[in-house]
Design a protein around this motif. Structure first.
Motif, PDB file in Angstrom:
ATOM      1  N   GLY A 122       0.816  -1.213   0.000  1.00  0.00           N
ATOM      2  CA  GLY A 122       0.000   0.000   0.000  1.00  0.00           C
ATOM      3  C   GLY A 122       0.845   1.256   0.000  1.00  0.00           C
ATOM      4  N   GLU A 123       1.909   1.254   0.800  1.00  0.00           N
ATOM      5  CA  GLU A 123       2.789   2.431   0.847  1.00  0.00           C
ATOM      6  C   GLU A 123       3.474   2.659  -0.495  1.00  0.00           C
ATOM      7  OE1 GLU A 123       5.514   2.383   4.144  1.00  0.00           O
ATOM      8  OE2 GLU A 123       3.908   2.007   5.583  1.00  0.00           O
ATOM      9  N   GLY A 128       3.517   6.227  -5.473  1.00  0.00           N
ATOM     10  CA  GLY A 128       3.614   6.459  -6.911  1.00  0.00           C
ATOM     11  C   GLY A 128       4.924   6.001  -7.532  1.00  0.00           C
ATOM     12  N   VAL A 129       5.613   5.050  -6.895  1.00  0.00           N
ATOM     13  CA  VAL A 129       6.872   4.548  -7.456  1.00  0.00           C
ATOM     14  C   VAL A 129       6.573   3.751  -8.722  1.00  0.00           C
ATOM     15  CG1 VAL A 129       8.062   4.500  -5.221  1.00  0.00           C
ATOM     16  CG2 VAL A 129       6.818   2.481  -5.984  1.00  0.00           C
ATOM     17  N   ASN A 130       7.581   3.639  -9.604  1.00  0.00           N
ATOM     18  CA  ASN A 130       7.361   2.881 -10.831  1.00  0.00           C
ATOM     19  C   ASN A 130       7.836   1.440 -10.719  1.00  0.00           C
ATOM     20  OD1 ASN A 130      10.101   3.218 -10.990  1.00  0.00           O
ATOM     21  ND2 ASN A 130      10.075   4.398 -12.900  1.00  0.00           N
ATOM     22  N   LYS A 131       8.474   1.120  -9.586  1.00  0.00           N
ATOM     23  CA  LYS A 131       8.838  -0.274  -9.332  1.00  0.00           C
ATOM     24  C   LYS A 131       8.881  -0.506  -7.826  1.00  0.00           C
ATOM     25  CE  LYS A 131      13.819   0.285  -9.214  1.00  0.00           C
ATOM     26  NZ  LYS A 131      15.104  -0.039  -9.757  1.00  0.00           N
ATOM     27  N   THR A 132       8.590  -1.725  -7.475  1.00  0.00           N
ATOM     28  CA  THR A 132       8.718  -2.200  -6.104  1.00  0.00           C
ATOM     29  C   THR A 132       9.194  -3.634  -6.234  1.00  0.00           C
ATOM     30  OG1 THR A 132       7.631  -2.411  -3.948  1.00  0.00           O
ATOM     31  CG2 THR A 132       6.234  -2.771  -5.889  1.00  0.00           C
ATOM     32  N   ALA A 155       7.416  -4.319 -11.564  1.00  0.00           N
ATOM     33  CA  ALA A 155       7.033  -3.010 -12.091  1.00  0.00           C
ATOM     34  C   ALA A 155       5.653  -2.620 -11.568  1.00  0.00           C
ATOM     35  CB  ALA A 155       7.013  -3.040 -13.617  1.00  0.00           C
ATOM     36  N   VAL A 156       5.484  -1.335 -11.306  1.00  0.00           N
ATOM     37  CA  VAL A 156       4.164  -0.794 -10.988  1.00  0.00           C
ATOM     38  C   VAL A 156       3.629  -0.236 -12.304  1.00  0.00           C
ATOM     39  CG1 VAL A 156       2.832   0.835  -9.606  1.00  0.00           C
ATOM     40  CG2 VAL A 156       4.888  -0.234  -8.635  1.00  0.00           C
ATOM     41  N   LEU A 157       2.575  -0.843 -12.814  1.00  0.00           N
ATOM     42  CA  LEU A 157       2.036  -0.484 -14.122  1.00  0.00           C
ATOM     43  C   LEU A 157       1.071   0.699 -14.002  1.00  0.00           C
ATOM     44  CD1 LEU A 157       1.360  -4.130 -15.348  1.00  0.00           C
ATOM     45  CD2 LEU A 157       3.407  -2.720 -15.722  1.00  0.00           C
TER      46      LEU A 157
END
Length: 187
Positions: A122-123, A128-132, A155-157
């Motif tokens: 959730g954090e 708004g990161v583009n990868k985790t 990747a955060v799509l």
């Protein structure tokens, strides 16, 4: 030659426990499941996999040291050499850290040191990161601060929701954790 024995500690649904159990040629035998939640779904998964369980509630003990002494005794009696945390929502204390030094491993749903703690997905999503991703690390006295063993990026799509991101992170966990266990135990 017999495989080393390990315990999985889990508090929830047990998806990582199940992924470990489904790993072909796992380098260890899962000798125990330890859960601090008497109604956790992981307990049923342990029964289905014929894994003995130790279920406790912290409130039944005077302090963390007391329940960790009980757990250590049961782990040692079962011949457990390694502990793999898989959604275990308690901070491991000094008692277990000393008795299983450098043999307690956790999986965390972020690229540590980013987003430690309970709501990592959730954090990361809200930031708004583009990868985790996913981190497997040794446990120390801090919260998600132990030495990193392995990481996998996710990747955060642009069209992700927190739920779709969580599903992809879990798929990465289910691949990475059994691989790391085999690597650590020399397979």
């Amino acid at each position: 030659m017999s495989k080393p024995k390990a315990a999985v500690f889990a508090s929830g649904t047990g998806s990582n426990f199940q992924a470990i159990m489904e790993q072909p040629d796992l380098a260890c035998d899962i000798a125990l499941l330890v859960s601090d939640q008497p109604v956790a779904k992981v307990i049923e998964k342990a029964k289905n996999n014929h894994v003995p369980t130790v279920i406790f509630q912290a409130k039944d003990y005077k302090d963390k040291s007391a329940y960790e002494e009980m757990l250590a005794d049961k782990l040692i009696k079962a011949g457990v050499e390694w502990i793999f945390l898989a959604g275990y929502m308690r901070i491991v204390g000094e008692t277990l850290l000393k008795k299983f030094e450098k043999r307690i491993v956790n999986i965390h749903p972020s690229l540590l040191p980013d987003f430690p703690g309970k709501d990592a997905i959730g954090e990361a999503f809200r930031a708004g990161v583009n990868k985790t991703g996913v981190t497997v690390h040794y446990i120390d006295a801090g919260i998600d601060t132990g030495p990193v063993i392995a990481q996998a990026e996710v990747a955060v799509l642009p069209d992700d929701t927190e739920e779709t991101l969580k599903k992809r992170i879990q798929r990465a966990e289910h691949r990475l954790y059994p691989e790391v266990i085999n690597h650590l135990l020399g397979k």
